[in-house]
Motif scaffolding. Structure first.
Motif, PDB file in Angstrom:
ATOM      1  N   UNK A 108       0.844  -1.194   0.000  1.00 44.84           N
ATOM      2  CA  UNK A 108       0.000   0.000   0.000  1.00 44.84           C
ATOM      3  C   UNK A 108       0.881   1.246   0.000  1.00 44.84           C
ATOM      4  N   UNK A 109       1.977   1.201   0.758  1.00 45.81           N
ATOM      5  CA  UNK A 109       2.901   2.332   0.784  1.00 45.81           C
ATOM      6  C   UNK A 109       3.514   2.591  -0.581  1.00 45.81           C
ATOM      7  N   UNK A 110       3.860   1.520  -1.293  1.00 45.29           N
ATOM      8  CA  UNK A 110       4.425   1.670  -2.639  1.00 45.29           C
ATOM      9  C   UNK A 110       3.385   2.266  -3.582  1.00 45.29           C
ATOM     10  N   UNK A 111       2.147   1.783  -3.499  1.00 46.19           N
ATOM     11  CA  UNK A 111       1.076   2.309  -4.348  1.00 46.19           C
ATOM     12  C   UNK A 111       0.844   3.789  -4.075  1.00 46.19           C
ATOM     13  N   UNK A 112       0.889   4.181  -2.807  1.00 45.56           N
ATOM     14  CA  UNK A 112       0.736   5.596  -2.448  1.00 45.56           C
ATOM     15  C   UNK A 112       1.813   6.460  -3.092  1.00 45.56           C
ATOM     16  N   UNK A 113       3.046   5.993  -3.012  1.00 47.12           N
ATOM     17  CA  UNK A 113       4.171   6.752  -3.560  1.00 47.12           C
ATOM     18  C   UNK A 113       4.039   6.893  -5.076  1.00 47.12           C
ATOM     19  N   UNK A 114       3.734   5.802  -5.761  1.00 51.04           N
ATOM     20  CA  UNK A 114       3.627   5.834  -7.223  1.00 51.04           C
ATOM     21  C   UNK A 114       2.502   6.772  -7.665  1.00 51.04           C
ATOM     22  N   UNK A 115       1.348   6.680  -6.999  1.00 54.79           N
ATOM     23  CA  UNK A 115       0.231   7.553  -7.374  1.00 54.79           C
ATOM     24  C   UNK A 115       0.558   9.013  -7.088  1.00 54.79           C
ATOM     25  N   UNK A 116       1.210   9.290  -5.969  1.00 55.61           N
ATOM     26  CA  UNK A 116       1.569  10.673  -5.638  1.00 55.61           C
ATOM     27  C   UNK A 116       2.470  11.280  -6.706  1.00 55.61           C
ATOM     28  N   UNK A 117       3.435  10.510  -7.178  1.00 51.52           N
ATOM     29  CA  UNK A 117       4.355  11.030  -8.197  1.00 51.52           C
ATOM     30  C   UNK A 117       3.633  11.193  -9.534  1.00 51.52           C
ATOM     31  N   UNK A 118       2.718  10.290  -9.832  1.00 53.55           N
ATOM     32  CA  UNK A 118       1.914  10.460 -11.044  1.00 53.55           C
ATOM     33  C   UNK A 118       1.152  11.794 -10.997  1.00 53.55           C
ATOM     34  N   UNK A 119       0.552  12.081  -9.859  1.00 48.92           N
ATOM     35  CA  UNK A 119      -0.200  13.328  -9.698  1.00 48.92           C
ATOM     36  C   UNK A 119       0.715  14.541  -9.844  1.00 48.92           C
ATOM     37  N   UNK A 120       1.882  14.473  -9.243  1.00 43.49           N
ATOM     38  CA  UNK A 120       2.867  15.557  -9.350  1.00 43.49           C
ATOM     39  C   UNK A 120       3.210  15.817 -10.816  1.00 43.49           C
ATOM     40  N   UNK A 121       3.468  14.744 -11.548  1.00 43.59           N
ATOM     41  CA  UNK A 121       3.855  14.870 -12.958  1.00 43.59           C
ATOM     42  C   UNK A 121       2.694  15.354 -13.823  1.00 43.59           C
ATOM     43  N   UNK A 122       1.523  14.762 -13.650  1.00 43.90           N
ATOM     44  CA  UNK A 122       0.376  15.089 -14.486  1.00 43.90           C
ATOM     45  C   UNK A 122      -0.088  16.528 -14.326  1.00 43.90           C
ATOM     46  N   UNK A 123       0.113  17.088 -13.147  1.00 44.54           N
ATOM     47  CA  UNK A 123      -0.367  18.438 -12.853  1.00 44.54           C
ATOM     48  C   UNK A 123       0.753  19.481 -12.813  1.00 44.54           C
ATOM     49  N   UNK A 124       1.940  19.052 -13.254  1.00 46.25           N
ATOM     50  CA  UNK A 124       3.088  19.969 -13.294  1.00 46.25           C
ATOM     51  C   UNK A 124       3.287  20.704 -11.968  1.00 46.25           C
ATOM     52  N   UNK A 125       3.188  19.960 -10.881  1.00 42.46           N
ATOM     53  CA  UNK A 125       3.335  20.538  -9.543  1.00 42.46           C
ATOM     54  C   UNK A 125       4.822  20.673  -9.211  1.00 42.46           C
TER      55      UNK A 125
END
Length: 369
Positions: A108-125
């Motif tokens: 679950x921790x790995x899934x959280x990290x991967x999704x967080x980075x996807x969001x960062x990338x997709x939204x140019x944060x």
């Protein structure tokens, strides 16, 4: 902003992959592919070679030159039984079918990290430099973290997503630990013809155990004998017995004193009976304690406030990769991610907790950027 369906699907995909300690190859390959698709630089170290494992730590880097460096980590291995995991979603909860663990600890921790980075990338944060570490063999002694060359990456802050409890809780105190075997070597003899010619190792151990402090010793310290093995046959005076012992304390001094006391008891009782004593107990990971004014906690607290999640701190009697990194001089905070009843077949995690953990990770990266 968080893609809940994608987050859940990714976690379930990983949960289905069997990955006991030192056999993380398949899940490591899955994670490497995910990180590469997002656009991270991905490498795998040789941590597993030292322990005859089939995979190393998976490391992904999202560059941000001139920015602070943040390490995000979770471990790939799970406890047994973890073969043919069948995740079930029911009333907003993900659980196994009851024949295996779920593997939320720590996929679950790995899934959280991967999704967080996807969001960062997709939204140019805007973000700091991100170092992702998916470690091996955490469950059998934090082995992957111990072999990981954290000095090479020198993160300013590290967040380890690997604790039960609701998102918003940070682990600010963990114990010092020690474990190993204590062996009593007696003398065999025929139990029916000449028992007086033998030295029963179990008798020696029993006399020593009556003098030990075991269980909850005080608010900071515990001690336990978890396994006892010995003997050759029912008609032979037991020549050897091995005790598997562990102790933990939030105080390093208390742990040292307890280990000496335990050693002295076994040594003295063994001499009294004419037996030999071998102490194989060694100190493991070091504990750590954060004051409330630590900078790493201020970032975490602000992230919680930003997403409307209650911030809290707590201590735990267990260890994680944070213990290794803190001992090496790099501030590392373990975060609760909602996993519940870990290390049992009743393990489960709420989808809402997974989403909230991911939100917190995104917000942490924004705050530190």
């Amino acid at each position: 902003m968080i893609n809940k369906e994608r987050l859940v699907e990714n976690f379930i995909n990983m949960a289905k992959i069997s990955s006991p300690s030192l056999k993380e190859r398949e899940v490591a390959d899955y994670i490497k592919k995910q990180l590469e698709e997002i656009g991270l630089e991905v490498i795998e170290d040789n941590a597993g070679e030292k322990f005859n494992g089939n995979a190393g730590n998976v490391i992904g880097i999202l560059r941000a030159p001139g920015k602070k460096k943040v390490l995000l980590s979770a471990h790939m291995d799970t406890v047994l039984p973890c073969d043919k995991v069948n995740p079930i979603i029911e009333n907003g909860i993900i659980k196994s079918d009851g024949t295996t663990v779920l593997g939320g600890d720590d996929k679950a921790g790995i899934a959280n990290i991967i999704e967080a980075i996807r969001v960062i990338k997709e939204n140019n944060i805007e973000h700091p430099e991100i170092i992702v570490v998916c470690s091996i063999a955490e469950e059998i002694g934090l082995l992957g973290a111990k072999e990981f060359n954290i000095e090479k990456y020198s993160p300013d802050y590290s967040f380890i997503l690997d604790s039960s409890g609701k998102p918003g809780a940070g682990i600010v105190q963990t114990p010092f630990s020690a474990k190993g075997t204590i062996k009593i070597i007696g003398k065999p003899a025929h139990a029916g013809i000449a028992p007086e010619n033998g030295i029963n190792a179990l008798t020696v151990a029993a006399h020593a155990i009556t003098k030990l402090r075991l269980g909850r010793i005080d608010s900071e310290t515990t001690s336990n004998i978890g396994m006892v093995r010995g003997g050759e046959a029912v008609n032979i005076v037991m020549p050897e017995v091995t005790l598997h012992y562990e102790a933990r304390s939030f105080s390093g001094e208390k742990l040292d004193n307890l280990l000496k006391e335990t050693n002295d008891i076994f040594e003295n009782i063994s001499k009294e009976f004419g037996a030999q004593f071998e102490n194989g107990v060694t100190k493991g990971y070091s504990g750590y304690h954060f004051n409330e004014d630590e900078e790493i906690l201020s970032y975490f607290k602000k992230a919680c406030e930003n997403v409307g999640i209650e911030y809290s701190t707590k201590s735990t009697g267990g260890g994680s990769d944070s213990n290794v990194y803190n001992e090496k001089g790099f501030k590392a905070l373990t975060l609760a991610i909602g996993m519940t009843k870990v290390h049992t077949k009743e393990e489960y995690i709420e989808i809402e907790d997974m989403v909230n953990t991911t939100k917190l990770v995104v917000e942490l990266l924004k705050e530190i950027a």
